[in-house]
Design a protein around this motif. Structure first.
Motif, mmCIF file in Angstrom:
data_model
loop_
_atom_site.group_PDB
_atom_site.id
_atom_site.type_symbol
_atom_site.label_atom_id
_atom_site.label_comp_id
_atom_site.label_asym_id
_atom_site.label_seq_id
_atom_site.Cartn_x
_atom_site.Cartn_y
_atom_site.Cartn_z
ATOM 1 N N ILE A 64 -9.891 34.718 -4.278
ATOM 2 C CA ILE A 64 -10.799 35.849 -4.098
ATOM 3 C C ILE A 64 -12.231 35.390 -4.358
ATOM 4 C CG2 ILE A 64 -9.026 37.542 -4.669
ATOM 5 C CD1 ILE A 64 -10.359 37.884 -7.425
ATOM 6 N N VAL A 65 -13.137 35.918 -3.543
ATOM 7 C CA VAL A 65 -14.568 35.588 -3.663
ATOM 8 C C VAL A 65 -15.323 36.915 -3.666
ATOM 9 C CG1 VAL A 65 -16.413 34.089 -2.805
ATOM 10 C CG2 VAL A 65 -14.032 33.572 -2.223
ATOM 11 N N TYR B 116 -9.080 44.046 -5.689
ATOM 12 C CA TYR B 116 -8.730 42.655 -5.969
ATOM 13 C C TYR B 116 -7.539 42.558 -6.932
ATOM 14 C CZ TYR B 116 -12.800 40.951 -3.436
ATOM 15 O OH TYR B 116 -13.704 40.645 -2.448
ATOM 16 N N THR C 150 -20.403 36.643 -3.208
ATOM 17 C CA THR C 150 -20.646 35.282 -3.670
ATOM 18 C C THR C 150 -20.719 34.292 -2.510
ATOM 19 O OG1 THR C 150 -19.583 35.747 -5.786
ATOM 20 C CG2 THR C 150 -19.715 33.442 -5.134
ATOM 21 N N PHE C 151 -19.960 34.547 -1.448
ATOM 22 C CA PHE C 151 -19.957 33.641 -0.297
ATOM 23 C C PHE C 151 -21.350 33.517 0.319
ATOM 24 C CE2 PHE C 151 -18.957 32.330 4.082
ATOM 25 C CZ PHE C 151 -18.047 31.318 3.855
ATOM 26 N N LEU D 246 -12.586 38.178 0.553
ATOM 27 C CA LEU D 246 -13.983 38.175 0.122
ATOM 28 C C LEU D 246 -14.685 39.403 0.678
ATOM 29 C CD1 LEU D 246 -16.041 37.232 2.690
ATOM 30 C CD2 LEU D 246 -14.837 35.085 2.313
ATOM 31 N N ASN D 247 -15.828 39.721 0.097
ATOM 32 C CA ASN D 247 -16.620 40.828 0.628
ATOM 33 C C ASN D 247 -18.087 40.437 0.723
ATOM 34 O OD1 ASN D 247 -16.274 41.429 -2.490
ATOM 35 N ND2 ASN D 247 -18.142 42.521 -1.886
ATOM 36 N N GLU E 173 -10.234 32.905 -8.759
ATOM 37 C CA GLU E 173 -11.421 33.729 -8.527
ATOM 38 C C GLU E 173 -12.648 32.828 -8.506
ATOM 39 O OE1 GLU E 173 -14.233 37.373 -10.122
ATOM 40 O OE2 GLU E 173 -12.435 36.867 -11.288
#
Length: 248
Positions: free
Chosen positions: A105-106, A27, A110-111, A139-140, A40
């Protein structure tokens, strides 16, 4: 218990539990590559956020947990870092008028706190509208693995911690609470050295497959997206890997 309540309760222990994640460099490099400010989502106690600030990135952070943000500010003050963080939920976050982000960025799954398709699509649309020209979203999320669920869900997973000179046991247990909606509940307990319970909280995450992510992006305003199997951008081939998505 709300998500904010949960992360308020575990904020004092969060850094000790999650300091070994391997996503920081990924990131940070994305943030340094982009030409413009970064947002973020779910910045928490600053595990990634403060590394971006140390690298000179113009980054705004949001999180639902006031206590986590207080820990972030305390750590920033120790390093004389100026920070721009605020308490907000990604479902309702309203960017500053006229401010466009080059990167959102996530991190750290968190998503997956979003519980419905409507919530996920609305948040993706909100992210897209907050991005400037050529802006990117990263995101991951873990790959839902039915074998792992069958073999390990329901088990307690524990680790020993030392926080401010005190010893604690931090343990979590995941269970499937809705097989139709594919929702799991992660219960967290923290016990002190006398085995007294000092934290007992839980939160729900959604199991979102690669195919479901593909459909979400197809229905979103994003024009293109890629998925990788780790933070070194290798291909996604097994359920033991981490889905890393980059959309534009």
């Amino acid at each position: 218990m709300t998500t904010a309540d949960l992360f308020d309760s575990i904020a004092p222990f969060y850094d000790e539990v999650h300091h070994q994640q391997d996503d920081i460099e990924f990131y940070r490099d994305l943030a340094l590559e982009c030409d413009g400010p970064v947002l973020e989502v779910g910045c928490g106690t600053g595990r990634i956020y403060l590394e971006l600030r140390r690298a000179g990135v113009d980054v705004t952070g949001i999180d639902v947990s006031a206590d986590s943000l207080e820990h972030l500010r305390d750590k920033a003050a120790q390093d004389d870092l100026a920070v721009d963080v605020r308490q907000a939920d990604m479902r309702t976050f309203d960017p500053e008028p006229g401010r466009e982000y080059a990167l959102i960025i996530v991190p750290f799954r968190t998503f997956l706190f979003l519980q419905t398709v409507d919530e996920r699509l609305a948040v993706l649309e909100s992210f897209y509208s907050a991005l400037g020209p050529d802006g990117r979203l990263a995101l991951n999320a873990f790959v839902p693995d039915p074998v792992f669920v069958a073999e390990h869900y329901g088990e307690w997973r524990a680790q020993e911690l030392e926080v401010n000179g005190e010893r604690y046991t931090y343990r979590t247990r995941s269970t499937v609470v809705d097989t139709v909606e594919q929702r799991v509940r992660i219960r967290t307990e923290v016990l002190d050295a006398n085995e007294s319970l000092v934290v007992d909280s839980s939160y729900d995450l959604s199991l979102v497959s690669k195919a479901e992510f593909e459909l979400l992006f197809r229905l979103s305003p994003f024009a293109s997206w890629e998925v990788f199997g780790d933070f070194e951008l290798n291909s996604l081939e097994t359920a033991t890997q981490e889905m890393v998505w980059i959309a534009e």
